[in-house]
Design an enzyme around this catalytic site. Sequence first.
Site, PDB file in Angstrom:
ATOM      1  CG  HIS A 115     -40.149 -27.818 -37.931  1.00 35.96           C
ATOM      2  ND1 HIS A 115     -40.910 -28.730 -36.978  1.00 35.96           N
ATOM      3  CD2 HIS A 115     -39.131 -28.434 -38.345  1.00 35.96           C
ATOM      4  CE1 HIS A 115     -39.740 -29.699 -36.679  1.00 35.96           C
ATOM      5  NE2 HIS A 115     -38.626 -29.535 -37.630  1.00 35.96           N
ATOM      6  CG  ASP A 131     -44.026 -27.665 -36.964  1.00 36.26           C
ATOM      7  OD1 ASP A 131     -44.089 -28.541 -37.676  1.00 36.26           O
ATOM      8  OD2 ASP A 131     -43.297 -27.724 -35.832  1.00 36.26           O
ATOM      9  CG  MET A 171     -35.304 -23.750 -31.060  1.00 37.20           C
ATOM     10  SD  MET A 171     -36.221 -24.554 -32.303  1.00 37.20           S
ATOM     11  CE  MET A 171     -36.048 -26.462 -31.534  1.00 37.20           C
ATOM     12  CD  GLU A 199     -31.907 -31.689 -34.375  1.00 38.54           C
ATOM     13  OE1 GLU A 199     -32.440 -30.547 -34.195  1.00 38.54           O
ATOM     14  OE2 GLU A 199     -32.515 -32.715 -34.542  1.00 38.54           O
ATOM     15  CE  LYS A 226     -33.042 -38.994 -38.005  1.00 33.24           C
ATOM     16  NZ  LYS A 226     -34.403 -38.956 -38.302  1.00 33.24           N
ATOM     17  CD  GLU A 266     -33.619 -36.243 -32.084  1.00 28.05           C
ATOM     18  OE1 GLU A 266     -33.623 -34.993 -32.710  1.00 28.05           O
ATOM     19  OE2 GLU A 266     -34.000 -37.164 -32.178  1.00 28.05           O
ATOM     20  CG  HIS A 299     -30.723 -37.181 -34.249  1.00 28.30           C
ATOM     21  ND1 HIS A 299     -30.877 -35.846 -34.822  1.00 28.30           N
ATOM     22  CD2 HIS A 299     -32.161 -37.759 -34.332  1.00 28.30           C
ATOM     23  CE1 HIS A 299     -32.212 -35.789 -35.325  1.00 28.30           C
ATOM     24  NE2 HIS A 299     -32.992 -36.729 -34.846  1.00 28.30           N
ATOM     25  CG  ASP A 324     -33.764 -31.527 -30.106  1.00 29.93           C
ATOM     26  OD1 ASP A 324     -34.224 -30.499 -29.330  1.00 29.93           O
ATOM     27  OD2 ASP A 324     -33.842 -31.790 -31.275  1.00 29.93           O
ATOM     28  CG  ASP A 332     -35.137 -40.169 -35.070  1.00 32.10           C
ATOM     29  OD1 ASP A 332     -34.805 -40.198 -33.890  1.00 32.10           O
ATOM     30  OD2 ASP A 332     -35.101 -39.119 -35.638  1.00 32.10           O
ATOM     31  CG  ASP A 337     -37.826 -38.571 -32.544  1.00 21.34           C
ATOM     32  OD1 ASP A 337     -36.665 -38.349 -32.435  1.00 21.34           O
ATOM     33  OD2 ASP A 337     -38.272 -38.355 -33.785  1.00 21.34           O
ATOM     34  CG  ASP A 359     -37.144 -33.537 -31.413  1.00 20.57           C
ATOM     35  OD1 ASP A 359     -38.236 -33.737 -31.735  1.00 20.57           O
ATOM     36  OD2 ASP A 359     -36.073 -33.240 -32.214  1.00 20.57           O
TER      37      ASP A 359
HETATM   38 MN   LIG Z   1     -35.128 -37.727 -33.755  1.00 16.81          MN
END
Ligand SMILES: [Mn+2]
Length: 387
Positions: free
Chosen positions: A56, A59, A90, A183, A185, A219, A222, A247, A257, A259, A289
């Site tokens: 991101h 980040d 990406m 993306e 969710k 993802e 998600h 993802d 979520d 992950d 991810d």
């Molecule tokens: Mn997630």
Amino acid sequence: MSDPYAAAPEDRFSFGLWTVGHRGGDPFGLPTRPPVEPETIVERLAEVGAWGVSLHDDDLVPFGSSPAERDRIVARFGEAVRGAGLCVPMTTVDLFRQPVFKDGALTAADPAVRRFALRKAVAAIDIGAELGAGIFVLWGGREGVESGAARDPRVALERYREGVDFLCEYVRSQGLATRIALEAKPNEPRAHIYLPTTGHMLHFIETLAHPEMLGVNPEMAHESMAGLSFSQSVGQALWAGKLFHVDLNSQNGPRFDQDFRFGAEDLKEAFLTVRLLERSGYDGPRHFDARAYRSEDDIDVYAAFARGCIRNYKILAAKAAAFDTNEAIQAACDKAGAAQLSEPTPGFSPEVLEAIRDEDFTALLANTEGRHHEAADQLMIEHILGI
Ligand SMILES: [Mn+2]
């Protein structure tokens, strides 16, 4: 003997800075791991065999940095990535963390918030372009509602469409080759997020001014949060020619979520997903991810978590290849209709309709033979279990 499940560059495994860099904080607990510099994360990712690192905007470049700081940070990071032999496939934009986005970004009611979101997204596209990223992921985490009392979803979607169109026009105006992956969710952090599944995104894309520039980034967690089959979502994206990015992680059913490490939950869906990706010729990033359990330290993050994501993918890819060349398994799949479904349904013509009307279906309607999915599934389970 060399490890058959070690990562190779052609596997295109990538991790986000926010994934292995996640410090273990959650809504109920403080971080359990120390912060690690992006350049150090890149070195450690190279050691586990990653091909790429994604990020991101925030980040890498702390929110509110000056233009001079931004330039210095991006240049230093680019050098570290090249030095480690990695790439940045990406980048994405954080349109959810700052309080200004508390009621949406591209769908915020306040037009000034929408303009600020566009400025931030355009700056994130620029970071990606500078680092050589071909894909820009857009996840609208705050694009939704807790209450629909003061929101007409049709109006919000119109603002969403305008926002994404703006970003596409920006990419075109700069002569960039950037492709945008949307993306989905279903919820979290909002109670209800607009365009909650990959299927919703695929329709939305067709309403945009430049649909050829847009694809999806499904993802696993998600889609699973909505109780959906991830391999079916990936399948629809592939069928539509829209799988730009993926993802990979895992999720234990409809809840917050998680992950988790790829392969940690729902091995069957993980197997079907890997099998589909490998058979499809998908040549984009295989992006994890995911994040390590909060209980882990920074050594576990790489030695067990990141290596585990890679190993599980490679093991499942080997299993999938063996599945598709095993004669007994293929015979069982064909008995359950795998090959039969490849026969096209006739197109309409008055003659075809007439033939269908005249066809004798007596034997079909009297047929009580099963379709034999139990046997095919049991063979798949035994194959995954190594029997
Ligand atoms: Mn997630």
